[in-house]
Scaffold this active site. Structure first.
Site, PDB file in Angstrom:
ATOM      1  N   ASP A 125      -4.232  -1.374  -9.585  1.00 15.77           N
ATOM      2  CA  ASP A 125      -4.189  -1.781  -8.184  1.00 15.77           C
ATOM      3  C   ASP A 125      -4.688  -3.219  -8.062  1.00 15.77           C
ATOM      4  OD1 ASP A 125      -4.146  -0.028  -5.285  1.00 15.77           O
ATOM      5  OD2 ASP A 125      -5.080  -2.021  -5.247  1.00 15.77           O
ATOM      6  N   ILE A 126      -4.023  -4.002  -7.213  1.00  9.65           N
ATOM      7  CA  ILE A 126      -4.372  -5.422  -7.046  1.00  9.65           C
ATOM      8  C   ILE A 126      -5.731  -5.593  -6.359  1.00  9.65           C
ATOM      9  CG2 ILE A 126      -3.358  -5.862  -4.762  1.00  9.65           C
ATOM     10  CD1 ILE A 126      -1.982  -8.331  -5.996  1.00  9.65           C
ATOM     11  N   ASN A 152      -1.874   8.669   0.211  1.00 12.35           N
ATOM     12  CA  ASN A 152      -1.937   8.371   1.643  1.00 12.35           C
ATOM     13  C   ASN A 152      -0.531   8.505   2.225  1.00 12.35           C
ATOM     14  OD1 ASN A 152      -4.733   7.669   1.647  1.00 12.35           O
ATOM     15  ND2 ASN A 152      -4.206   5.679   0.755  1.00 12.35           N
ATOM     16  N   GLY A 169      -3.639   5.558   6.354  1.00  4.97           N
ATOM     17  CA  GLY A 169      -3.806   4.210   5.818  1.00  4.97           C
ATOM     18  C   GLY A 169      -2.738   3.780   4.843  1.00  4.97           C
ATOM     19  N   HIS A 210       3.000   6.900  -3.863  1.00  2.00           N
ATOM     20  CA  HIS A 210       2.239   6.590  -5.077  1.00  2.00           C
ATOM     21  C   HIS A 210       0.953   7.391  -5.061  1.00  2.00           C
ATOM     22  CE1 HIS A 210       1.517   3.761  -1.815  1.00  2.00           C
ATOM     23  NE2 HIS A 210       0.254   3.753  -2.183  1.00  2.00           N
ATOM     24  N   HIS A 266      -2.884   7.331  -6.035  1.00  2.00           N
ATOM     25  CA  HIS A 266      -4.030   6.525  -6.454  1.00  2.00           C
ATOM     26  C   HIS A 266      -4.850   7.359  -7.444  1.00  2.00           C
ATOM     27  CE1 HIS A 266      -3.999   3.446  -3.093  1.00  2.00           C
ATOM     28  NE2 HIS A 266      -3.289   4.403  -2.513  1.00  2.00           N
TER      29      HIS A 266
HETATM   30  P1  5GP Z   1      -1.532   2.671   0.237  1.00  5.39           P
HETATM   31  O1  5GP Z   1      -2.383   1.898   1.208  1.00  5.39           O
HETATM   32  O2  5GP Z   1      -0.073   2.597   0.623  1.00  5.39           O
HETATM   33  O3  5GP Z   1      -1.993   4.069  -0.029  1.00  5.39           O
HETATM   34  O4  5GP Z   1      -1.711   1.956  -1.159  1.00  5.39           O
HETATM   35  C1  5GP Z   1      -1.086   0.750  -1.488  1.00  5.39           C
HETATM   36  C2  5GP Z   1      -1.878   0.139  -2.603  1.00  5.39           C
HETATM   37  O5  5GP Z   1      -1.080  -0.849  -3.212  1.00  5.39           O
HETATM   38  C3  5GP Z   1      -3.164  -0.547  -2.139  1.00  5.39           C
HETATM   39  O6  5GP Z   1      -4.288   0.032  -2.810  1.00  5.39           O
HETATM   40  C4  5GP Z   1      -2.949  -2.004  -2.517  1.00  5.39           C
HETATM   41  O7  5GP Z   1      -4.129  -2.633  -2.967  1.00  5.39           O
HETATM   42  C5  5GP Z   1      -1.901  -1.913  -3.598  1.00  5.39           C
HETATM   43  N1  5GP Z   1      -1.042  -3.088  -3.670  1.00  5.39           N
HETATM   44  C6  5GP Z   1      -0.423  -3.722  -2.626  1.00  5.39           C
HETATM   45  N2  5GP Z   1       0.324  -4.743  -3.069  1.00  5.39           N
HETATM   46  C7  5GP Z   1       0.189  -4.760  -4.428  1.00  5.39           C
HETATM   47  C8  5GP Z   1       0.734  -5.606  -5.450  1.00  5.39           C
HETATM   48  O8  5GP Z   1       1.498  -6.547  -5.211  1.00  5.39           O
HETATM   49  N3  5GP Z   1       0.359  -5.335  -6.734  1.00  5.39           N
HETATM   50  C9  5GP Z   1      -0.470  -4.294  -7.038  1.00  5.39           C
HETATM   51  N4  5GP Z   1      -0.771  -4.116  -8.339  1.00  5.39           N
HETATM   52  N5  5GP Z   1      -0.996  -3.476  -6.096  1.00  5.39           N
HETATM   53  C10 5GP Z   1      -0.669  -3.707  -4.805  1.00  5.39           C
END
Ligand code: 5GP
Length: 113
Positions: free
Chosen positions: A29-30, A86, A92, A99, A101
């Protein structure tokens, strides 16, 4: 149009890919929320868990088994780890490509915020 994660899978956007097979891939995760924070992502797009259908059952199971495999490889299975999906605004969700986590490497609070 490709999702962000499809662009990462196609190597159009850089990311640290830590696992890949025919059905899914996993990236760091970034914006990590724990020492280990990996996203396990299906190659076939399901927008969110709330959209999942019976035909998605095997793929969803594969994502969880892949998360467990990665957890063992990272050595966080003994201490424990958390998987999170999520689904939708109130949860969120920010990337509309389902995906899992995988979080671990520290004690995680419960309940979540
Ligand atoms: P969500 O909020 O949809 O459950 O999770 C999305 C996740 O993707 C977040 O934890 C966010 O930090 C991660 N994320 C968003 N953009 C990028 C990216 O460009 N690269 C990576 N490696 N992770 C990302």
């Amino acid at each position: 149009m490709k999702t962000l994660f499809q662009k990462i899978a196609d190597r159009e956007i850089p990311a640290k890919i830590v696992f890949e097979d025919d059905q899914c891939f996993a990236i760091e995760d970034i914006n990590p929320q724990a020492p280990v924070h990996i996203l396990v992502i299906p190659k076939r797009v399901i927008a969110r868990l709330g959209n999942a259908e019976a035909d998605d059952a095997a793929l969803l199971g594969h994502l969880l088994v892949s998360a467990a495999t990665i957890a063992r490889e990272r050595g966080i299975d003994a201490g424990g780890f958390r998987t999170v999906i999520n689904s939708g605004r109130d949860a969120g969700e920010t990337v509309p490509h389902l995906h899992v986590h995988l979080l671990g490497g520290r004690a995680l609070a419960w309940p979540p915020g």
